[in-house]
Scaffold this motif. Structure first.
Motif, mmCIF file in Angstrom:
data_model
loop_
_atom_site.group_PDB
_atom_site.id
_atom_site.type_symbol
_atom_site.label_atom_id
_atom_site.label_comp_id
_atom_site.label_asym_id
_atom_site.label_seq_id
_atom_site.Cartn_x
_atom_site.Cartn_y
_atom_site.Cartn_z
ATOM 1 N N SER A 143 0.590 -0.967 0.213
ATOM 2 C CA SER A 143 -0.008 0.089 0.191
ATOM 3 C C SER A 143 1.037 1.144 0.266
ATOM 4 N N PRO A 144 0.593 2.426 -0.952
ATOM 5 C CA PRO A 144 1.166 3.432 -0.576
ATOM 6 C C PRO A 144 0.319 4.512 0.310
ATOM 7 N N ASP A 145 -0.170 3.883 1.008
ATOM 8 C CA ASP A 145 -0.970 5.168 1.812
ATOM 9 C C ASP A 145 -0.760 4.261 3.072
ATOM 10 N N LYS A 146 0.857 3.746 3.938
ATOM 11 C CA LYS A 146 0.694 3.657 4.834
ATOM 12 C C LYS A 146 0.840 3.941 6.194
ATOM 13 N N THR A 147 1.422 5.416 6.090
ATOM 14 C CA THR A 147 1.497 5.479 7.345
ATOM 15 C C THR A 147 -0.005 6.733 7.550
ATOM 16 N N THR A 148 -1.168 6.837 6.599
ATOM 17 C CA THR A 148 -2.384 7.153 6.835
ATOM 18 C C THR A 148 -3.289 5.505 7.525
ATOM 19 N N ALA A 149 -3.242 4.413 7.076
ATOM 20 C CA ALA A 149 -3.610 3.759 7.742
ATOM 21 C C ALA A 149 -3.206 3.359 8.814
ATOM 22 N N PHE A 150 -1.811 3.821 9.414
ATOM 23 C CA PHE A 150 -1.285 2.985 10.929
ATOM 24 C C PHE A 150 -2.494 4.307 11.192
ATOM 25 N N LEU A 151 -2.415 5.811 10.739
ATOM 26 C CA LEU A 151 -3.200 6.620 11.871
ATOM 27 C C LEU A 151 -4.096 6.222 12.036
ATOM 28 N N LEU A 152 -5.161 6.274 10.816
ATOM 29 C CA LEU A 152 -6.874 5.546 11.044
ATOM 30 C C LEU A 152 -6.657 3.993 12.218
ATOM 31 N N LEU A 153 -5.609 3.049 12.063
ATOM 32 C CA LEU A 153 -5.701 2.221 13.007
ATOM 33 C C LEU A 153 -5.835 2.171 14.364
ATOM 34 N N GLY A 154 -4.959 3.178 14.474
ATOM 35 C CA GLY A 154 -4.360 3.805 15.953
ATOM 36 C C GLY A 154 -5.620 4.922 16.452
ATOM 37 N N LEU A 155 -6.063 5.793 15.981
ATOM 38 C CA LEU A 155 -7.328 6.521 15.584
ATOM 39 C C LEU A 155 -8.217 5.680 16.564
#
Length: 209
Positions: A143-155
């Protein structure tokens, strides 16, 4: 979306993990019992702020770097363990009400409560290792959006934890009111809480990766 996979499974796993007793729940319940409902809820917010820091570090890749460093792991676990022991000893040796009297609930400042909850969470290396081992399972490797994915999962993880911790705070406060007029029972409750904090702190100090 954003490379997140198996999201329903993630929600189920997060709920189970958040309701499993650990240092955060023990801390929030203890603060609520000793200092009242307001203290418990503010402590839960502090824990959540610590979770937000872990989430940000995870999204930026800093969590993996810290987890890979033995010295950083040792420093974090030592700080967290000593802090829990300190809180436990304070509870154990706090002034107790005399027989037949009711000691007023001490009122701590919001900033103090938030800071205590924050430190309890952010200095727990087990949380750091959890982010490293757990979150990548729910993000597609390419995925090119790993940073966003980690942020959403973390929230999502933090929001679920806050809901659980706030509920624990309310239940613990109600239980505390039930024994507030019974100094001997309250004394034993404080001893159990203090001993639990010390035990959790020692366990954290002895933890290995």
């Amino acid at each position: 979306m954003f490379g997140i996979v198996d999201f329903p499974l993630f929600l189920l796993a997060v709920f189970i993990l958040n309701v499993t007793p650990g240092p955060d729940i023990a801390y929030v319940a203890g603060q609520s019992i000793v200092h009242g409902r307001r203290a418990g809820v503010m402590s839960a917010l502090g824990v959540s702020i610590g979770g937000c820091v872990h989430t940000l570090f995870c999204a930026l890749g800093l969590t993996a770097l810290l987890a890979a460093s033995p010295s950083a792991f040792t420093l974090i676990k030592t700080a967290g363990g000593l802090y829990l022991v300190y809180l436990g000893l304070r509870t154990l040796f706090a002034r107790k009400p005399a027989a037949g009297s009711v000691m007023p609930v001490p009122r701590l400042r919001e900033t103090t409560l938030l800071l205590r909850g924050f430190v309890t969470n952010v200095t727990n290396p087990k949380v750091l290792l959890f982010y490293v081992a757990f979150f990548p399972q729910f993000v597609a490797a390419g995925s090119p959006d790993k940073t966003t994915a980690f942020l959403l999962l973390g929230l999502v993880f933090v929001a679920s934890g806050l809901a659980v911790d706030a509920t624990v705070a309310l239940v613990a406060a109600r239980a505390s009111r039930a024994v507030s007029g019974r100094p001997r029972v309250r004394g034993w409750v404080d001893r159990v809480i203090g001993t639990a904090f010390v035990g959790l702190g020692v366990r954290l100090l002895l933890a290995r990766r």
